[in-house]
Design a protein around this motif. Structure first.
Motif, PDB file in Angstrom:
ATOM      1  N   GLN A 165       0.802  -1.201   0.000  1.00 52.13           N
ATOM      2  CA  GLN A 165       0.000   0.000   0.000  1.00 52.13           C
ATOM      3  C   GLN A 165       0.845   1.266   0.000  1.00 52.13           C
ATOM      4  O   GLN A 165       0.322   2.369  -0.028  1.00 52.13           O
ATOM      5  CB  GLN A 165      -0.937   0.008   1.220  1.00 52.13           C
ATOM      6  CG  GLN A 165      -2.010  -1.060   1.157  1.00 52.13           C
ATOM      7  CD  GLN A 165      -2.824  -1.122   2.439  1.00 52.13           C
ATOM      8  OE1 GLN A 165      -2.622  -0.313   3.343  1.00 52.13           O
ATOM      9  NE2 GLN A 165      -3.732  -2.085   2.515  1.00 52.13           N
ATOM     10  N   ILE A 166       2.197   1.117   0.047  1.00 51.14           N
ATOM     11  CA  ILE A 166       3.087   2.277   0.128  1.00 51.14           C
ATOM     12  C   ILE A 166       3.977   2.326  -1.110  1.00 51.14           C
ATOM     13  O   ILE A 166       4.600   1.335  -1.481  1.00 51.14           O
ATOM     14  CB  ILE A 166       3.964   2.216   1.395  1.00 51.14           C
ATOM     15  CG1 ILE A 166       3.076   2.181   2.645  1.00 51.14           C
ATOM     16  CG2 ILE A 166       4.920   3.400   1.443  1.00 51.14           C
ATOM     17  CD1 ILE A 166       3.866   1.945   3.919  1.00 51.14           C
ATOM     18  N   PHE A 167       4.017   3.504  -1.769  1.00 44.15           N
ATOM     19  CA  PHE A 167       4.855   3.673  -2.949  1.00 44.15           C
ATOM     20  C   PHE A 167       6.214   4.228  -2.527  1.00 44.15           C
ATOM     21  O   PHE A 167       6.305   5.245  -1.831  1.00 44.15           O
ATOM     22  CB  PHE A 167       4.194   4.621  -3.944  1.00 44.15           C
ATOM     23  CG  PHE A 167       4.991   4.821  -5.207  1.00 44.15           C
ATOM     24  CD1 PHE A 167       4.958   3.866  -6.208  1.00 44.15           C
ATOM     25  CD2 PHE A 167       5.786   5.956  -5.386  1.00 44.15           C
ATOM     26  CE1 PHE A 167       5.689   4.042  -7.378  1.00 44.15           C
ATOM     27  CE2 PHE A 167       6.532   6.127  -6.540  1.00 44.15           C
ATOM     28  CZ  PHE A 167       6.484   5.169  -7.549  1.00 44.15           C
ATOM     29  N   GLY A 221      -3.060   8.096  -8.605  1.00 45.78           N
ATOM     30  CA  GLY A 221      -4.368   7.736  -8.037  1.00 45.78           C
ATOM     31  C   GLY A 221      -4.343   6.477  -7.194  1.00 45.78           C
ATOM     32  O   GLY A 221      -5.325   5.716  -7.213  1.00 45.78           O
ATOM     33  N   GLY A 222      -3.238   6.236  -6.483  1.00 45.10           N
ATOM     34  CA  GLY A 222      -3.177   5.065  -5.608  1.00 45.10           C
ATOM     35  C   GLY A 222      -2.749   3.797  -6.317  1.00 45.10           C
ATOM     36  O   GLY A 222      -2.827   2.704  -5.737  1.00 45.10           O
ATOM     37  N   LYS A 223      -2.286   3.907  -7.572  1.00 48.99           N
ATOM     38  CA  LYS A 223      -1.805   2.745  -8.305  1.00 48.99           C
ATOM     39  C   LYS A 223      -0.510   3.089  -9.020  1.00 48.99           C
ATOM     40  O   LYS A 223      -0.341   4.221  -9.497  1.00 48.99           O
ATOM     41  CB  LYS A 223      -2.841   2.280  -9.332  1.00 48.99           C
ATOM     42  CG  LYS A 223      -4.064   1.601  -8.726  1.00 48.99           C
ATOM     43  CD  LYS A 223      -4.971   1.056  -9.824  1.00 48.99           C
ATOM     44  CE  LYS A 223      -6.170   0.322  -9.230  1.00 48.99           C
ATOM     45  NZ  LYS A 223      -7.038  -0.245 -10.296  1.00 48.99           N
ATOM     46  N   PRO A 224       0.440   2.119  -9.102  1.00 51.45           N
ATOM     47  CA  PRO A 224       1.690   2.389  -9.817  1.00 51.45           C
ATOM     48  C   PRO A 224       1.445   2.395 -11.318  1.00 51.45           C
ATOM     49  O   PRO A 224       0.814   1.487 -11.865  1.00 51.45           O
ATOM     50  CB  PRO A 224       2.599   1.224  -9.398  1.00 51.45           C
ATOM     51  CG  PRO A 224       1.665   0.124  -9.021  1.00 51.45           C
ATOM     52  CD  PRO A 224       0.438   0.778  -8.471  1.00 51.45           C
ATOM     53  N   ALA A 225       1.938   3.433 -12.004  1.00 49.19           N
ATOM     54  CA  ALA A 225       1.745   3.566 -13.449  1.00 49.19           C
ATOM     55  C   ALA A 225       3.093   3.737 -14.115  1.00 49.19           C
ATOM     56  O   ALA A 225       3.932   4.522 -13.676  1.00 49.19           O
ATOM     57  CB  ALA A 225       0.854   4.760 -13.766  1.00 49.19           C
TER      58      ALA A 225
END
Length: 598
Positions: free
Chosen positions: A14-16, A30-34
């Motif tokens: 949950q942590i980037f 937006g809360g997702k790795p791109a």
């Protein structure tokens, strides 16, 4: 796996980690790795997944870059993505503003409001935004709702609706027309409605054309207008089943009228094609005066009401009198020569207030101007008028609705005509159960004979007005009541299919549960092909001219509310939007506008 270890893994996912940006070319969106390179998103923040994606898809190109080169490359990619996102948000906001403008323009016209209302609506929106969402105030300020903008949007929306109708028309198996000519603040206008049915029994009833008729309006002129509209919609004349009209001579004349012209034109291309022509209109005011001979009552009541309502002083003095006498009515209804429904309510209102009105006239020393209120014969005729006009109003209320089928109109009129014979017989026997107002007065034998004769004359006149429907009564009954229809009376080509239909118990049950079009749509095409085609032909026949009358009312309101000069095409667009049941394709309108201004 223990619960503590599972929670640790979930937390990690949950942590980037910002190091992954320069290492694997990923950022948090937006809360997702791109991925900055291919824009692909991953489900969770898990380094193993990001590394595998980089190694399998981008390592060959970017793995040998130094740390400094990777950092510089990621900065460029992040800046490019942010610029792209900003542009997308701006485009999205601009599209939202444009859609809002289109939808408000549509709402304005749909409710017959002036185009200038747009600017007032914008003021209200900006005030609301300032209070509720000040951070978006700029968006609302950018919505363009000027009169000129509304005018352009109306033109776009009208074209979009025309395109939708054209697509629907192309799918018609059969269609019918309803035509009416009238005058709305000069010049004359000619309305043409089309009602079609698709293979799946989907019914469409829409305004096909509203044309301003300059100069003459002969049958030839009207035929030219019809042909122009049919050509625009690319309609196949071979699919025409019926033309329904009012009694305008330009439409009905046997030698030069529009119906004769249409018949001749169709016969030239298809001699075997038989078109049904129907006259479908009850002119109540004419019936009241010429057939029922109620002119004396109507004129006196109108004069009486106008005396009370038009003069302000009289009206102000009359209302307190009603309050003092503790009348259940607080005022007398006002009759502008509007039409039958208004007249019926006014007659009933004046009858119930006749005692109070007499007292008021006496106080005003005006009772000599209305001696009829003390005349027993006139009161008897007044009571008869209240009852018969009320009965006629009930019939018209049933007939004046959009989407009415022809068999519904025919059976309603037929039922009323049978009731007239019953009423005449009952009055002859001094039985007034269906005439409660007439029951309240003393009726002499001479008046009884007069009322009996009036009812019989009304029966004869309605029979004459609707004689066209009697010619297709068999066809209407076959479609509306196929399971009780006598097979011997059916056309020979339908008899075998009709027998199969009547012997199917499941279909008998289904017929009782679903609307008529849906029932016929559900029939097996192979087994009931001719039955279905016959039903399609009868279901497209217009059962009322109400849609034309309603449209003329819309036109009057729209003309007075536009408050500025418009072209015939612009006015036709306004009427199209105000009367249609179709919804504009706003997405298409916004996209077209964006492409035009990009």
């Amino acid at each position: 796996m223990s619960s503590s270890k599972k929670r640790k893994v979930d937390a990690e996912c949950q942590i980037f980690n910002k190091e992954w940006t320069s290492k694997y070319f990923f950022i948090d969106v937006g809360g997702k790795p791109a991925c900055l390179i291919c824009k692909e998103s991953m489900a969770v923040f898990k380094e193993y997944n990001l590394n595998r994606h980089f190694e399998s898809k981008h390592a060959s190109k970017y793995k040998n870059l130094s740390a400094k080169e990777k950092a510089k490359k990621t900065e460029e990619m992040v800046a490019g993505m942010q610029k792209e996102q900003t542009r997308y948000r701006m485009e999205s906001a601009q599209d939202g503003i444009m859609r809002t403008s289109y939808e408000i323009a549509h709402t304005i016209v749909k409710n017959s409001k002036p185009f200038s209302e747009g600017e007032f609506i914008k003021e209200c929106l900006v005030v609301s935004a300032t209070i509720l969402c000040p951070e978006k105030n700029k968006l609302f300020e950018n919505i363009c709702l000027s009169r000129q903008t509304i005018e352009r949007h109306v033109e776009d929306i009208s074209k979009n609706l025309d395109l939708q109708l054209k697509r629907k028309v192309n799918n018609f198996s059969y269609f019918a027309l309803a035509l009416q000519e009238s005058c709305v603040k000069d010049p004359a206008h000619f309305l043409m409605f089309i009602r079609g049915i698709s293979k799946n029994f989907e019914l469409t009833e829409e305004l096909a054309s509203v044309q301003s008729m300059e100069g003459t309006t002969t049958g030839k002129d009207l035929l030219e207008a019809v042909n122009q509209c049919m050509s625009k919609l690319e309609v196949d004349w071979k699919k025409l089943v019926c033309v329904t009209i009012n009694t305008n001579p330009n439409l009905t004349d046997k030698h030069t009228g529009l119906l004769k012209s249409i018949q001749d034109q169709v016969k030239e291309t298809n001699p075997e094609q038989n078109i049904i022509f129907l006259h479908c209109s009850i002119h109540q005011e004419a019936l009241y005066r010429s057939v029922l001979k109620l002119s004396t009552v109507m004129d006196t009541v109108t004069k009486l009401v106008n005396y009370i309502r038009v003069k302000g002083l009289n009206h102000r003095q009359f209302v307190p009198l009603l309050e003092e006498s503790e009348s259940e009515h607080t005022d007398v209804l006002y009759h502008t020569n509007v039409r039958w429904l208004s007249l019926g309510k006014v007659l009933k209102s004046v009858w119930k207030l006749r005692t109070e009105i007499g007292l008021f006239l006496n106080l005003e020393e005006k009772d000599s101007a209305f001696p009829q209120l003390n005349d027993a014969d006139w009161l008897s005729e007044f009571a008869f008028a209240v009852d018969i006009v009320g009965l006629m109003n009930d019939l018209n209320s049933r007939l004046h609705r959009k989407g009415l089928f022809a068999h519904e109109l025919h059976f309603s009129v037929k039922s009323f005509m049978m009731k007239l014979l019953l009423f005449s017989h009952q009055i002859g026997n001094k039985e007034f159960s269906n005439f409660p107002t007439l029951q309240q007065v003393t009726v002499c034998d001479q008046n009884l004979e007069k009322y009996m004769s009036s009812l019989l004359n009304l029966h004869a006149e309605l029979s004459r007005q609707f004689e066209d429907f009697q010619m297709i009564e068999n066809d209407l009954s076959l479609v509306s009541s196929p399971f009780t229809f006598d097979v011997d009376n059916a056309p020979s080509e339908l008899q075998l299919e009709l027998i199969d239909l009547q012997c199917d118990a499941l279909l008998v049950q289904q017929f009782k549960l679903v609307p008529l079009p849906r029932f016929y749509a559900s029939l097996n095409e192979q087994n009931f092909q001719k039955i279905k085609a016959n039903a399609q032909k009868m279901l497209v026949v217009f059962g009322s001219m109400y849609i034309c009358e309603q449209t003329f009312s819309v036109m009057k309101v729209s003309k007075s509310n536009l408050r500025f000069s418009v072209s015939d095409d612009q006015f036709a667009g306004v009427v199209r939007i105000a009367t249609t049941e179709m919804m504009p394709d706003f997405d298409s309108l916004v996209n077209s506008h964006s492409r035009l201004h990009s």
